[in-house]
Enzyme design. Structure first.
Site, mmCIF file in Angstrom:
data_model
loop_
_atom_site.group_PDB
_atom_site.id
_atom_site.type_symbol
_atom_site.label_atom_id
_atom_site.label_comp_id
_atom_site.label_asym_id
_atom_site.label_seq_id
_atom_site.Cartn_x
_atom_site.Cartn_y
_atom_site.Cartn_z
ATOM 1 N N GLU A 98 36.740 79.397 77.942
ATOM 2 C CA GLU A 98 36.536 80.692 78.600
ATOM 3 C C GLU A 98 37.741 81.618 78.421
ATOM 4 O O GLU A 98 37.611 82.836 78.412
ATOM 5 C CB GLU A 98 36.260 80.499 80.096
ATOM 6 C CG GLU A 98 34.907 79.870 80.421
ATOM 7 C CD GLU A 98 34.947 78.348 80.533
ATOM 8 O OE1 GLU A 98 35.872 77.730 79.967
ATOM 9 O OE2 GLU A 98 34.031 77.798 81.177
ATOM 10 N N GLY A 116 30.482 76.381 80.482
ATOM 11 C CA GLY A 116 29.468 75.915 81.426
ATOM 12 C C GLY A 116 28.772 74.657 80.913
ATOM 13 O O GLY A 116 28.279 73.849 81.704
ATOM 14 N N ALA A 133 27.870 79.192 79.385
ATOM 15 C CA ALA A 133 27.006 80.187 80.011
ATOM 16 C C ALA A 133 26.651 81.226 78.950
ATOM 17 O O ALA A 133 27.383 81.398 77.965
ATOM 18 C CB ALA A 133 27.747 80.841 81.174
ATOM 19 N N GLU A 144 30.879 71.903 81.957
ATOM 20 C CA GLU A 144 30.748 71.781 83.423
ATOM 21 C C GLU A 144 29.420 71.120 83.806
ATOM 22 O O GLU A 144 29.366 70.300 84.719
ATOM 23 C CB GLU A 144 30.902 73.172 84.073
ATOM 24 C CG GLU A 144 32.347 73.655 83.963
ATOM 25 C CD GLU A 144 32.519 75.144 84.239
ATOM 26 O OE1 GLU A 144 31.684 75.950 83.769
ATOM 27 O OE2 GLU A 144 33.493 75.509 84.925
HETATM 28 N N1 CO8 Z 1 26.335 82.551 74.882
HETATM 29 C C1 CO8 Z 1 25.492 83.278 74.133
HETATM 30 N N2 CO8 Z 1 25.291 83.061 72.791
HETATM 31 C C2 CO8 Z 1 25.989 82.063 72.230
HETATM 32 C C3 CO8 Z 1 26.897 81.270 72.950
HETATM 33 C C4 CO8 Z 1 27.063 81.541 74.357
HETATM 34 N N3 CO8 Z 1 27.861 80.820 75.155
HETATM 35 N N4 CO8 Z 1 27.452 80.366 72.109
HETATM 36 C C5 CO8 Z 1 26.915 80.573 70.899
HETATM 37 N N5 CO8 Z 1 26.030 81.604 70.964
HETATM 38 C C6 CO8 Z 1 25.212 82.154 69.859
HETATM 39 C C7 CO8 Z 1 26.044 82.937 68.881
HETATM 40 O O1 CO8 Z 1 26.268 84.251 69.346
HETATM 41 C C8 CO8 Z 1 25.193 82.884 67.631
HETATM 42 O O2 CO8 Z 1 24.154 83.821 67.755
HETATM 43 P P1 CO8 Z 1 23.719 84.696 66.453
HETATM 44 O O3 CO8 Z 1 23.182 83.670 65.476
HETATM 45 O O4 CO8 Z 1 22.660 85.622 66.987
HETATM 46 O O5 CO8 Z 1 24.947 85.368 65.960
HETATM 47 C C9 CO8 Z 1 24.557 81.494 67.709
HETATM 48 O O6 CO8 Z 1 24.694 81.078 69.073
HETATM 49 C C10 CO8 Z 1 25.257 80.468 66.834
HETATM 50 O O7 CO8 Z 1 26.655 80.520 67.143
HETATM 51 P P2 CO8 Z 1 27.790 80.736 66.033
HETATM 52 O O8 CO8 Z 1 27.263 81.516 64.877
HETATM 53 O O9 CO8 Z 1 29.000 81.263 66.737
HETATM 54 O O10 CO8 Z 1 28.003 79.215 65.567
HETATM 55 P P3 CO8 Z 1 29.349 78.538 65.040
HETATM 56 O O11 CO8 Z 1 28.943 77.170 64.597
HETATM 57 O O12 CO8 Z 1 30.068 79.420 64.099
HETATM 58 O O13 CO8 Z 1 30.270 78.423 66.368
HETATM 59 C C11 CO8 Z 1 30.722 77.888 68.668
HETATM 60 C C12 CO8 Z 1 29.844 77.608 67.428
HETATM 61 C C13 CO8 Z 1 32.152 77.422 68.402
HETATM 62 C C14 CO8 Z 1 30.107 77.069 69.801
HETATM 63 C C15 CO8 Z 1 30.714 79.397 69.010
HETATM 64 O O14 CO8 Z 1 29.371 79.844 69.028
HETATM 65 C C16 CO8 Z 1 31.343 79.744 70.313
HETATM 66 O O15 CO8 Z 1 32.547 79.812 70.401
HETATM 67 N N6 CO8 Z 1 30.514 79.973 71.367
HETATM 68 C C17 CO8 Z 1 30.999 80.417 72.662
HETATM 69 C C18 CO8 Z 1 31.636 79.278 73.430
HETATM 70 C C19 CO8 Z 1 32.156 79.793 74.765
HETATM 71 O O16 CO8 Z 1 33.001 80.650 74.832
HETATM 72 N N7 CO8 Z 1 31.623 79.213 75.867
HETATM 73 C C20 CO8 Z 1 32.023 79.595 77.196
HETATM 74 C C21 CO8 Z 1 31.124 80.691 77.704
HETATM 75 S S1 CO8 Z 1 31.642 81.322 79.296
HETATM 76 C C22 CO8 Z 1 31.182 80.115 80.372
HETATM 77 O O17 CO8 Z 1 30.591 79.123 80.026
HETATM 78 C C23 CO8 Z 1 31.547 80.332 81.798
HETATM 79 C C24 CO8 Z 1 30.859 79.337 82.709
HETATM 80 C C25 CO8 Z 1 30.887 79.838 84.107
HETATM 81 C C26 CO8 Z 1 29.944 79.121 85.039
HETATM 82 C C27 CO8 Z 1 28.501 79.226 84.733
HETATM 83 C C28 CO8 Z 1 27.869 80.364 85.434
HETATM 84 C C29 CO8 Z 1 26.430 80.501 85.005
#
Ligand code: CO8
Length: 258
Positions: A132, A109, A66, A112
């Site tokens: 998460e 998400g 998400a 999911e």
């Molecule tokens: N949301 C918003 N932005 C994101 C997300 C995300 N989930 N994931 C990555 N991004 C963005 C980063 O902020 C970054 O942006 P910027 O270039 O502006 O800094 C860009 O994408 C590239 O990401 P990274 O630089 O972090 O890339 P890496 O290769 O270093 O890392 C990862 C990749 C490991 C995927 C890392 O980005 C990460 O950990 N992302 C978050 C993963 C996460 O925590 N997901 C769970 C989110 S919560 C959730 O899904 C709850 C679901 C609930 C139900 C749904 C309801 C709608």
């Protein structure tokens, strides 16, 4: 090719392809994307020329969860009022088979959403998890339930409580995905699966999907009864007559979807 907000669509015969397209945020799932996705899928579900839906991300990311930016400052009532899960319920109700073409990150998400699909074709590069816990929450779109049903309690607890990512091989070994394919062919292979499925009889496809999904909901005896009724009902279709005659006459069946 047409452009929806954050989604690209194209058709390959009877397969409708939807590609998630928010590359700057690794296809993070915001409300707008989820609404458009539910709308598009419902449209394809009602379209007689489409038999299978193929949902894909990019090579780098299926979806990294998400959109964290959208949720970071939200209160309980903000979250409740947004009622984001209504979109997920709409996707859950799609009757045609949904094939997922997964490459790269399928997290939170994203994992999911992948589990809402029926057949999951995943690149050997896929990294799948429910991280998460690392941002102070827990799965909310079915992660604790569907992941546990797919891989069992021990691994689900590990993935949900540690936030670690599974490799494609681990996901395959534990029954979370359907096929793992070489990185360079991830999309082509998924399209092949979807196209082959689209050549099958439409009503049987729909009933078979419905019946497999009931296995998560019903006790065995009720599930078996449910399956039997759908099985009997298929004997009222032209495609059953055609499929069985073609087998006996040693020719290729020509299904009409009736
Ligand atoms: N949301 C918003 N932005 C994101 C997300 C995300 N989930 N994931 C990555 N991004 C963005 C980063 O902020 C970054 O942006 P910027 O270039 O502006 O800094 C860009 O994408 C590239 O990401 P990274 O630089 O972090 O890339 P890496 O290769 O270093 O890392 C990862 C990749 C490991 C995927 C890392 O980005 C990460 O950990 N992302 C978050 C993963 C996460 O925590 N997901 C769970 C989110 S919560 C959730 O899904 C709850 C679901 C609930 C139900 C749904 C309801 C709608």
């Amino acid at each position: 090719m047409t452009q929806e907000a954050h989604l690209l669509t194209e058709s390959h015969g009877a397969v409708a392809v939807i590609r998630m397209n928010r590359p700057k945020v690794l296809n993070a799932l915001n409300l707008e994307l989820m609404k458009s996705l539910a709308e598009l899928m419902e449209g394809f579900d009602a379209d007689d020329s489409i038999k299978v839906i193929l949902l894909a991300g990019s090579e780098r990311a299926w979806a990294a969860g998400a959109d964290i930016g959208d949720m970071a400052e939200a209160s309980v009532s903000d979250m409740a009022q947004r009622d984001q899960f209504a979109q997920w319920e709409r996707i859950k109700r799609i009757k045609k088979p949904i094939v997922a073409a997964v490459s790269g990150f399928a997290l939170g998400g994203g994992c999911e959403l992948m589990m809402h699909c029926d057949v999951i074709v995943c690149s050997e590069t896929a990294r799948i998890g429910q991280p998460e816990i690392n941002i102070g929450v827990m799965p909310g779109a079915g992660g604790t339930q569907r992941l546990t049903r797919a891989v069992g309690k021990a691994l689900a607890m590990d993935v949900v409580l540690s936030g670690r990512f599974l490799t494609a091989g681990e996901a395959m070994q534990h029954g979370l995905v359907s096929r793992v394919v070489p990185r360079e062919h991830w999309f082509r292979e998924a399209l092949n699966v979807a196209q082959s499925m689209a050549s099958k009889p439409a009503i049987a496809l729909r009933f078979a999907k419905e019946s497999v999904l009931k296995a998560d909901e019903l006790p065995l005896s009720q599930g078996l009864e449910y399956e039997r009724k759908l099985f009997y009902m298929l004997f009222d279709t032209d495609d059953q007559k055609e499929g069985m005659s073609a087998f006996i006459e040693k020719r290729k069946p020509s299904f009409t979807g009736k």
